[in-house]
Scaffold this motif. Structure first.
Motif, PDB file in Angstrom:
ATOM      1  N   GLU A   7       0.817  -1.201   0.000  1.00  0.00           N
ATOM      2  CA  GLU A   7       0.000   0.000   0.000  1.00  0.00           C
ATOM      3  C   GLU A   7       0.856   1.259   0.000  1.00  0.00           C
ATOM      4  OE1 GLU A   7      -2.723  -0.178   3.209  1.00  0.00           O
ATOM      5  OE2 GLU A   7      -3.894  -1.820   2.359  1.00  0.00           O
ATOM      6  N   LYS A   8       2.099   1.139   0.378  1.00  0.00           N
ATOM      7  CA  LYS A   8       2.989   2.297   0.441  1.00  0.00           C
ATOM      8  C   LYS A   8       3.791   2.499  -0.834  1.00  0.00           C
ATOM      9  CE  LYS A   8       2.117   3.738   4.637  1.00  0.00           C
ATOM     10  NZ  LYS A   8       1.538   5.084   4.878  1.00  0.00           N
ATOM     11  N   THR A   9       4.123   1.411  -1.513  1.00  0.00           N
ATOM     12  CA  THR A   9       4.943   1.540  -2.713  1.00  0.00           C
ATOM     13  C   THR A   9       4.651   0.406  -3.682  1.00  0.00           C
ATOM     14  OG1 THR A   9       7.201   1.646  -3.585  1.00  0.00           O
ATOM     15  CG2 THR A   9       6.846   0.255  -1.669  1.00  0.00           C
ATOM     16  N   THR A  10       4.634   0.726  -4.960  1.00  0.00           N
ATOM     17  CA  THR A  10       4.469  -0.281  -6.005  1.00  0.00           C
ATOM     18  C   THR A  10       5.576  -0.113  -7.034  1.00  0.00           C
ATOM     19  OG1 THR A  10       2.986   1.159  -7.275  1.00  0.00           O
ATOM     20  CG2 THR A  10       1.971  -0.395  -5.732  1.00  0.00           C
ATOM     21  N   TYR A  11       5.849  -1.172  -7.761  1.00  0.00           N
ATOM     22  CA  TYR A  11       6.948  -1.139  -8.716  1.00  0.00           C
ATOM     23  C   TYR A  11       6.614  -1.982  -9.932  1.00  0.00           C
ATOM     24  CZ  TYR A  11       7.814  -5.609  -6.461  1.00  0.00           C
ATOM     25  OH  TYR A  11       7.655  -6.870  -5.941  1.00  0.00           O
ATOM     26  N   ASN A  12       7.202  -1.617 -11.050  1.00  0.00           N
ATOM     27  CA  ASN A  12       7.115  -2.388 -12.278  1.00  0.00           C
ATOM     28  C   ASN A  12       8.436  -2.233 -13.014  1.00  0.00           C
ATOM     29  OD1 ASN A  12       6.584  -2.493 -15.404  1.00  0.00           O
ATOM     30  ND2 ASN A  12       4.896  -3.621 -14.482  1.00  0.00           N
ATOM     31  N   PHE A  13       9.050  -3.345 -13.332  1.00  0.00           N
ATOM     32  CA  PHE A  13      10.343  -3.335 -14.014  1.00  0.00           C
ATOM     33  C   PHE A  13      10.297  -4.324 -15.155  1.00  0.00           C
ATOM     34  CE2 PHE A  13      14.648  -5.269 -14.348  1.00  0.00           C
ATOM     35  CZ  PHE A  13      15.281  -4.185 -14.927  1.00  0.00           C
ATOM     36  N   SER A  14      10.821  -3.938 -16.311  1.00  0.00           N
ATOM     37  CA  SER A  14      10.814  -4.847 -17.453  1.00  0.00           C
ATOM     38  C   SER A  14      12.087  -4.687 -18.263  1.00  0.00           C
ATOM     39  CB  SER A  14       9.603  -4.590 -18.345  1.00  0.00           C
ATOM     40  OG  SER A  14       9.713  -3.349 -19.007  1.00  0.00           O
ATOM     41  N   LEU A  15      12.483  -5.763 -18.888  1.00  0.00           N
ATOM     42  CA  LEU A  15      13.593  -5.787 -19.834  1.00  0.00           C
ATOM     43  C   LEU A  15      13.103  -6.446 -21.114  1.00  0.00           C
ATOM     44  CD1 LEU A  15      16.593  -6.955 -17.603  1.00  0.00           C
ATOM     45  CD2 LEU A  15      16.271  -4.678 -18.577  1.00  0.00           C
ATOM     46  N   GLY A  16      13.473  -5.898 -22.253  1.00  0.00           N
ATOM     47  CA  GLY A  16      13.043  -6.462 -23.519  1.00  0.00           C
ATOM     48  C   GLY A  16      14.185  -6.566 -24.517  1.00  0.00           C
ATOM     49  N   TYR A  17      14.090  -7.574 -25.367  1.00  0.00           N
ATOM     50  CA  TYR A  17      15.106  -7.772 -26.406  1.00  0.00           C
ATOM     51  C   TYR A  17      14.417  -8.250 -27.672  1.00  0.00           C
ATOM     52  CZ  TYR A  17      18.794 -10.094 -29.088  1.00  0.00           C
ATOM     53  OH  TYR A  17      19.642 -10.490 -30.093  1.00  0.00           O
ATOM     54  N   THR A  18      14.690  -7.560 -28.780  1.00  0.00           N
ATOM     55  CA  THR A  18      14.144  -7.911 -30.086  1.00  0.00           C
ATOM     56  C   THR A  18      15.283  -8.038 -31.082  1.00  0.00           C
ATOM     57  OG1 THR A  18      12.030  -6.789 -29.696  1.00  0.00           O
ATOM     58  CG2 THR A  18      12.649  -7.185 -31.977  1.00  0.00           C
ATOM     59  N   ASN A  19      15.282  -9.127 -31.822  1.00  0.00           N
ATOM     60  CA  ASN A  19      16.276  -9.338 -32.871  1.00  0.00           C
ATOM     61  C   ASN A  19      15.520  -9.759 -34.121  1.00  0.00           C
ATOM     62  OD1 ASN A  19      18.389 -10.015 -34.547  1.00  0.00           O
ATOM     63  ND2 ASN A  19      19.491 -11.198 -33.014  1.00  0.00           N
ATOM     64  N   GLU A  20      15.531  -8.880 -35.116  1.00  0.00           N
ATOM     65  CA  GLU A  20      14.732  -9.103 -36.313  1.00  0.00           C
ATOM     66  C   GLU A  20      15.588  -8.913 -37.557  1.00  0.00           C
ATOM     67  OE1 GLU A  20      10.670  -7.364 -38.447  1.00  0.00           O
ATOM     68  OE2 GLU A  20      11.305  -6.618 -36.492  1.00  0.00           O
ATOM     69  N   ASP A  21      15.706  -9.962 -38.337  1.00  0.00           N
ATOM     70  CA  ASP A  21      16.377  -9.861 -39.629  1.00  0.00           C
ATOM     71  C   ASP A  21      15.421  -9.273 -40.651  1.00  0.00           C
ATOM     72  OD1 ASP A  21      18.780 -10.926 -38.790  1.00  0.00           O
ATOM     73  OD2 ASP A  21      18.184 -12.989 -39.236  1.00  0.00           O
ATOM     74  N   GLY A  22      15.994  -8.609 -41.635  1.00  0.00           N
ATOM     75  CA  GLY A  22      15.189  -8.136 -42.747  1.00  0.00           C
ATOM     76  C   GLY A  22      15.048  -9.221 -43.788  1.00  0.00           C
ATOM     77  N   ILE A  23      14.052  -9.075 -44.663  1.00  0.00           N
ATOM     78  CA  ILE A  23      13.878 -10.081 -45.710  1.00  0.00           C
ATOM     79  C   ILE A  23      14.997  -9.998 -46.731  1.00  0.00           C
ATOM     80  CG2 ILE A  23      11.383 -10.209 -45.445  1.00  0.00           C
ATOM     81  CD1 ILE A  23      11.186  -8.357 -47.888  1.00  0.00           C
ATOM     82  N   VAL A  24      15.750  -8.892 -46.725  1.00  0.00           N
ATOM     83  CA  VAL A  24      16.921  -8.764 -47.587  1.00  0.00           C
ATOM     84  C   VAL A  24      18.156  -9.198 -46.804  1.00  0.00           C
ATOM     85  CG1 VAL A  24      18.358  -7.159 -48.915  1.00  0.00           C
ATOM     86  CG2 VAL A  24      15.877  -6.863 -48.869  1.00  0.00           C
ATOM     87  N   LYS A  25      18.931 -10.052 -47.400  1.00  0.00           N
ATOM     88  CA  LYS A  25      20.146 -10.529 -46.741  1.00  0.00           C
ATOM     89  C   LYS A  25      21.029  -9.351 -46.344  1.00  0.00           C
ATOM     90  CE  LYS A  25      20.050 -14.765 -49.503  1.00  0.00           C
ATOM     91  NZ  LYS A  25      20.691 -15.559 -50.587  1.00  0.00           N
ATOM     92  N   THR A  26      21.670  -9.458 -45.225  1.00  0.00           N
ATOM     93  CA  THR A  26      22.562  -8.467 -44.599  1.00  0.00           C
ATOM     94  C   THR A  26      21.813  -7.474 -43.735  1.00  0.00           C
ATOM     95  OG1 THR A  26      22.608  -6.726 -46.313  1.00  0.00           O
ATOM     96  CG2 THR A  26      24.105  -8.595 -46.600  1.00  0.00           C
ATOM     97  N   GLN A  27      20.481  -7.394 -43.821  1.00  0.00           N
ATOM     98  CA  GLN A  27      19.736  -6.430 -43.018  1.00  0.00           C
ATOM     99  C   GLN A  27      19.373  -7.029 -41.658  1.00  0.00           C
ATOM    100  OE1 GLN A  27      15.933  -5.210 -44.626  1.00  0.00           O
ATOM    101  NE2 GLN A  27      16.104  -3.174 -43.737  1.00  0.00           N
ATOM    102  N   ASN A  28      19.541  -6.225 -40.601  1.00  0.00           N
ATOM    103  CA  ASN A  28      19.235  -6.711 -39.254  1.00  0.00           C
ATOM    104  C   ASN A  28      18.867  -5.546 -38.345  1.00  0.00           C
ATOM    105  OD1 ASN A  28      20.651  -7.276 -36.293  1.00  0.00           O
ATOM    106  ND2 ASN A  28      19.472  -9.025 -37.067  1.00  0.00           N
ATOM    107  N   TYR A  29      17.980  -5.825 -37.398  1.00  0.00           N
ATOM    108  CA  TYR A  29      17.510  -4.823 -36.440  1.00  0.00           C
ATOM    109  C   TYR A  29      17.510  -5.446 -35.053  1.00  0.00           C
ATOM    110  CZ  TYR A  29      14.013  -1.908 -33.995  1.00  0.00           C
ATOM    111  OH  TYR A  29      13.340  -1.115 -33.086  1.00  0.00           O
TER     112      TYR A  29
END
Length: 1004
Positions: A312-334
């Motif tokens: 009731e005194k304190t609340t928290y929310n913590f998150s970590l995210g990771y995305t690895n996405e190749d493009g449909i064209v070879k050599t492309q990456n995000y």
């Protein structure tokens, strides 16, 4: 930035370690849930442990079992029933009877600077839940809105990490910033690509001027409010959401193979009076499929873990995210890394403080912007590699002009990497006093840095693809934005009266800085350490610049309701923006008013059983657009070596004005009027929302061309030149129900109709011609003029194909050849010229629609979304944009004119000639489409098994996005964006792709 992320992670871990939560001993609670009226069992009722997302559902007979702390509280939720709470209090059996209600009417909607009950909203506000957004296989949360909100058009770019283009109720401006305003937890942004969709709690789209006016100067193109997840009271809850899958090109354009290509190139040579280029076309076989060579099934993986809880005194929310996405064209990456931490502290009973901070790091391997153009036009007779391993060379096949390249060389030698670091968030304090007053102060910021490094080494791949001097180019930009806001809210209910009053102030500063540098003769480094200082000092160049804008605002709003029958909403905002300082309307006022009548609460409606809820609402308001360049009324000059001024016979470097500017500039204002109806039937299972709107942009700002003979560098004049109008109709219907067997479902359909029109222009103003990007011979394919839509396609109407020289001689096109387009002589003067051009199509969609469904039975769930647009045209610029021996599509090859009588619709291989390449009706195609936007099937493991494993929930799912696409357009996709006067032109857009995923969600 790595240090920032490290410190952020340490801070989060420290916060979690310092939270002392007394975890009570879990016990197993069982029971049955019944309908409070007919006492039948209720399957599919959701039971959650209060303050957590941990829970279960009743089975087909209404029974449930859940593991919960002995001192916990259980919350029972079911569609169409009032939520009920039951304290466990060491009980092992809890039976519950739920009472039917119209709970949907009590839904809270996020609006500007606060919330309102759904029943009290008089404007047009659409809400999308975060869980619906996270179901989509989209890196950017805006993409997930496609097809979910009536009147909102989303145009996606298939490139990894790209931001989609969003238009709310039609295009209302053509100059400056045409994007919507995003407000994330109170901080203003131009885009939300930094947000992880899994961090979003809900998203509200403000569609009408009445709801938007509280944001004044930035609201003309619409407002999207994003609320991210915050901590909730309860035990620590850890959730993981991950998926892995791949993207594949859909509707790939089939190109002519090598034999077909050689055949049609010989025809082109003959039409130009030259000898055949290839003596034996069939000897080449199928040749090289350049699309297959460059495209791939692109791997995509996404992971997010979050921790939520508090007291009731304190609340928290913590998150970590990771995305690895190749493009449909070879050599492309995000790759994207995200971290978010929020805390709320109840310091004193009347005082609450908190903060949200998020960090994002994005790394990309880029591709050459022209690669799709190359893949479309590259000759299939050219091999990727010769037998000795060297690159296939187009010049070895006498293919010059625009076909002098090998796309594989472009892929191999294009070396560009981008890095984007961003940190943003806000801190706030909220004080409640004198019972009915709340004062809130907040400070937010958005700080980012983007760097692009492009290196070209010395290489000699083919005759046309080689460099003798290496180049290193570095571009770096920074943003430093902050916003300060203070609001005072008064809320009170007395008798039948309910009133909420808001007063507030805002101060903002937006600062950007860039530096572009370039150096030659930088030696290649295998480890990637490339610096400008390694190049030749004499050839290094550096250019820097930046912008700074500030604004101050005052606003107020009053919401009033009487007996929940009669509603009134009034808003006023006054904004001052530095963009107009020294020669413009510095301050602007933006009023709005809305009213509603809840007819179903009238006495004469109480005895009827047909309508559960009925509301009539209307609104009017004004909003503004401050998205114009800094100081647009300031006359600037430039100096150049090609300009000379003589004084006393001595020459000096001269100067000239950059452009003509107005002496005074008014605000670009948008006035909107709305009328709508909300209704619910069948015990609130069927809901309907419908309305009409009239949105008018007054004194729109844009550039008009002027004669270059007056001596300006740009040949344009900025000013308040015209008025635009968007009129439309929106409809949304949703049916939600659960059967006695436990099968629950929701079906929602929406449609938006919009008509865009230029309703007035400055007297004597010439039409605005644009749309030249990717059009052959520099022609302009669009026109904006009074009475038409913004950016309409404009050109010649094709009446057929000349079959022989006799037809040419009898026509108005004496210089044409057999196989050329026959244009319609619109004015009958016997000459084909610019006066014969007409409107060919409209890139502004008239219809947009969506069908969104969800189903659940026992532990299974499924969702299916369909989306589409209609009444829209696109311009296929790929066909005629050629300068030599480029390839042709298979469609063109099969249908081309290659002799008298062979075709009356498609021209000859000389389609790229000056006459044939002019913008005409042949290149304008229907851009309508319908697609299976998303389908997902999930299964949650049984709750008894979860209790045994001491876990709350495990769900696995499979889904597919854009798996089925139906359209008649002959390109990759008719979903083509662009600026307002250049929209809908396909000059090698990024292809559409489908995504297939396998995912896992775990809560413990």
């Amino acid at each position: 930035m790595k240090r920032i992320f490290t410190r952020l992670s340490v801070l989060a871990a420290f916060c979690l370690l310092m939270i002392n939560v007394a975890i009570a001993q879990n016990i197993t609670v069982k029971g049955k849930v019944l309908d409070g009226g007919d006492k039948t069992s209720l399957p599919g009722v959701t039971i959650l442990i209060k303050g957590t997302q941990n829970g279960t559902q009743t089975d087909a007979n209404g029974n449930y079992s859940i593991s919960a702390p002995a001192n916990a509280t259980l919350v029972f939720n079911f569609v169409g029933y009032t939520a009920q709470e039951q304290a466990v209090a060491n009980r092992t059996t809890i039976n519950v009877s739920l009472v039917s209600s119209s709970q949907q009417l009590e839904q809270v909607v996020v609006v500007g600077y606060g919330t309102q009950r759904k029943i009290d909203v008089t404007g047009s506000v659409a809400t999308v839940k975060g869980e619906d957004i996270s179901k989509q296989a989209s890196v950017n949360p805006v993409s997930a809105l496609q097809g979910k909100v009536a009147g909102v058009s989303i145009t996606n770019n298939g490139a990894p990490g790209s931001s989609p283009q969003i238009t709310i109720r039609g295009t209302g401006t053509v100059y400056g910033n045409t994007g919507v305003l995003y407000v994330v937890d109170g901080v203003w942004y131009d885009d939300i690509s930094f947000l992880n969709p899994a961090d979003i709690e809900n998203l509200s789209i403000l569609k009408d001027a009445s709801s938007q006016s509280i944001y004044g100067i930035r609201a003309a193109n619409g407002v999207v409010l994003v609320t991210t997840k915050r901590g909730k009271i309860g035990e620590p809850s850890i959730a993981y959401n991950g998926s892995i899958g791949y993207k594949a090109v859909t509707n790939q354009v089939e190109m002519a193979n090598a034999t077909e290509y050689a055949t049609i190139i010989n025809e082109l040579s003959a039409s130009n009076g030259a000898n055949p280029l290839f003596t034996n076309p069939s000897s080449f076989g199928t040749g090289t499929n350049w699309y297959n060579q460059a495209f791939r099934n692109a791997l995509q993986t996404n992971h997010q873990i979050s921790v939520n809880g508090g007291t009731e005194k304190t609340t928290y929310n913590f998150s970590l995210g990771y995305t690895n996405e190749d493009g449909i064209v070879k050599t492309q990456n995000y790759k994207r890394y995200t971290a978010k931490l929020s805390n709320d502290f109840q310091v004193l009973k009347p005082l609450k403080i908190g903060y949200t901070v998020s960090g994002t790091a994005i790394n990309t391997n880029d591709i050459n912007d022209g690669i799709f153009r190359q893949l479309y036009t590259a000759g299939p007779v050219v091999p990727v590699y010769y037998a000795d391993g060297t690159y296939g060379d187009a010049n070895d096949f006498s293919l010059g002009g625009g076909n002098n390249f090998n796309p594989q060389v472009t892929l191999d030698y294009f070396n560009q990497k981008s890095k984007n670091y961003r940190m943003n968030g806000n801190v706030y304090a909220e004080l409640t006093f004198a019972k009915n007053f709340t004062f809130k102060t907040s400070a937010g910021g958005d700080f980012g840095q983007n760097e692009v490094r492009a290196y070209t080494p010395i290489y000699a791949a083919t005759q046309g693809q080689r460099t003798t001097q290496s180049t290193l180019e570095i571009k770096r930009s920074e943003t430093r934005n902050w916003i300060l806001e203070n609001t005072l809210t008064y809320k009170n209910t007395f008798g039948n009266h309910n009133i909420t009053a808001l007063l507030g102030t805002t101060a903002q500063r937006r600062k950007s800085y860039f530096i572009n540098s370039k150096a030659f003769d930088v030696p290649y480094s295998s480890d990637g350490d490339l610096y400008l200082a390694l190049g030749t000092a004499a050839t290094r160049t550096v250019v820097d610049g930046g912008t700074l804008s500030t604004s101050a605002s005052y606003f107020g709003r009053v919401n009033y309701s009487y007996k929940d029958k009669y509603l009134l909403n009034a808003t006023i905002r006054r904004d001052g923006a530095s963009q107009f300082f020294g020669g413009g309307d510095l301050w602007g006022n933006f009023p709005a008013v809305g009213a509603g009548w809840v007819i179903s609460n009238e006495d004469f409606m109480k005895d009827q059983k047909v309508v559960n809820y009925l509301k009539l609402k209307g609104s009017w308001g004004k909003v503004g657009n401050a998205g114009v360049p800094i100081n647009p009324t300031t006359l600037t000059v430039f100096q150049g070596g090609d300009l000379v001024a003589f004084f006393n016979g001595v020459g000096y470097t001269g100067a000239n004005i950059n452009s003509l500017v107005p002496s005074f500039l008014n605000w670009e204002r948008t006035t909107g009027t709305d009328l709508g109806i909300e209704a619910r039937f069948l015990d609130n299972r069927l809901s309907i929302e419908t309305g009409i709107y009239n949105k008018k942009t007054e004194q729109a700002i844009f550039e008009i061309p002027v004669l270059s003979s007056i001596g300006t560098a740009t040949g344009s004049l900025i000013g308040n030149q015209a008025d635009f109008q968007n009129r439309g109709f929106e409809f949304l219907a949703t049916f939600t129900d659960k059967t006695k067997s436990g099968f629950g479902y929701s079906i929602s359909g929406n449609i938006g109709i919009n008509n865009n029109k230029v309703i007035s222009v400055v007297t004597g103003l010439n039409p605005i011609y644009a749309g030249g990007a990717g059009i052959a011979n520099g022609a302009l394919a669009t026109r904006t003029i009074q009475g038409g839509a913004i950016g309409e396609f404009f050109g010649y109407d094709v009446a057929g194909i000349f079959q022989n020289t006799a037809e040419v001689a009898a026509s108005a096109q004496k210089t044409a050849k057999p196989g050329d387009f026959r244009y319609t002589d619109q004015n009958g003067d016997g000459i084909i010229d610019g006066k014969d051009r007409i409107v060919l199509g409209n890139p502004n969609p008239k219809f947009s629609y969506g069908l969104n469904t969800s189903f659940n039975y026992k532990n299974f769930d499924m969702s299916l979304d369909i989306q589409g647009v209609a009444g829209v045209d696109v311009f296929n610029a790929n066909v005629a944009y050629r300068f030599g021996n480029e390839n042709f599509s298979k469609d063109f090859y099969d249908n081309r004119w290659h002799g008298a009588g062979t075709s009356t619709t498609y021209p000859s291989a000389a389609v790229g000639s000056t006459a044939n390449a002019a913008p005409n009706s042949f290149y304008v195609e229907d851009g309508s489409y319908i697609r299976l936007r998303n389908i997902q099937l999930g299964y949650a493991l049984p709750s008894m098994l979860m209790s045994k494993w001491k876990m709350q929930r495990i769900r696995v799912f499979v889904d597919a996005q854009n798996a089925v696409n139906l359209f008649g357009y002959k390109g990759f996709t008719p979903e083509i964006g662009g600026s307002p006067t250049n929209a809908g032109i396909d000059a090698s857009v990024y292809p559409l792709s489908a995504t297939y995923r396998l995912g896992l969600q775990v809560t413990f």
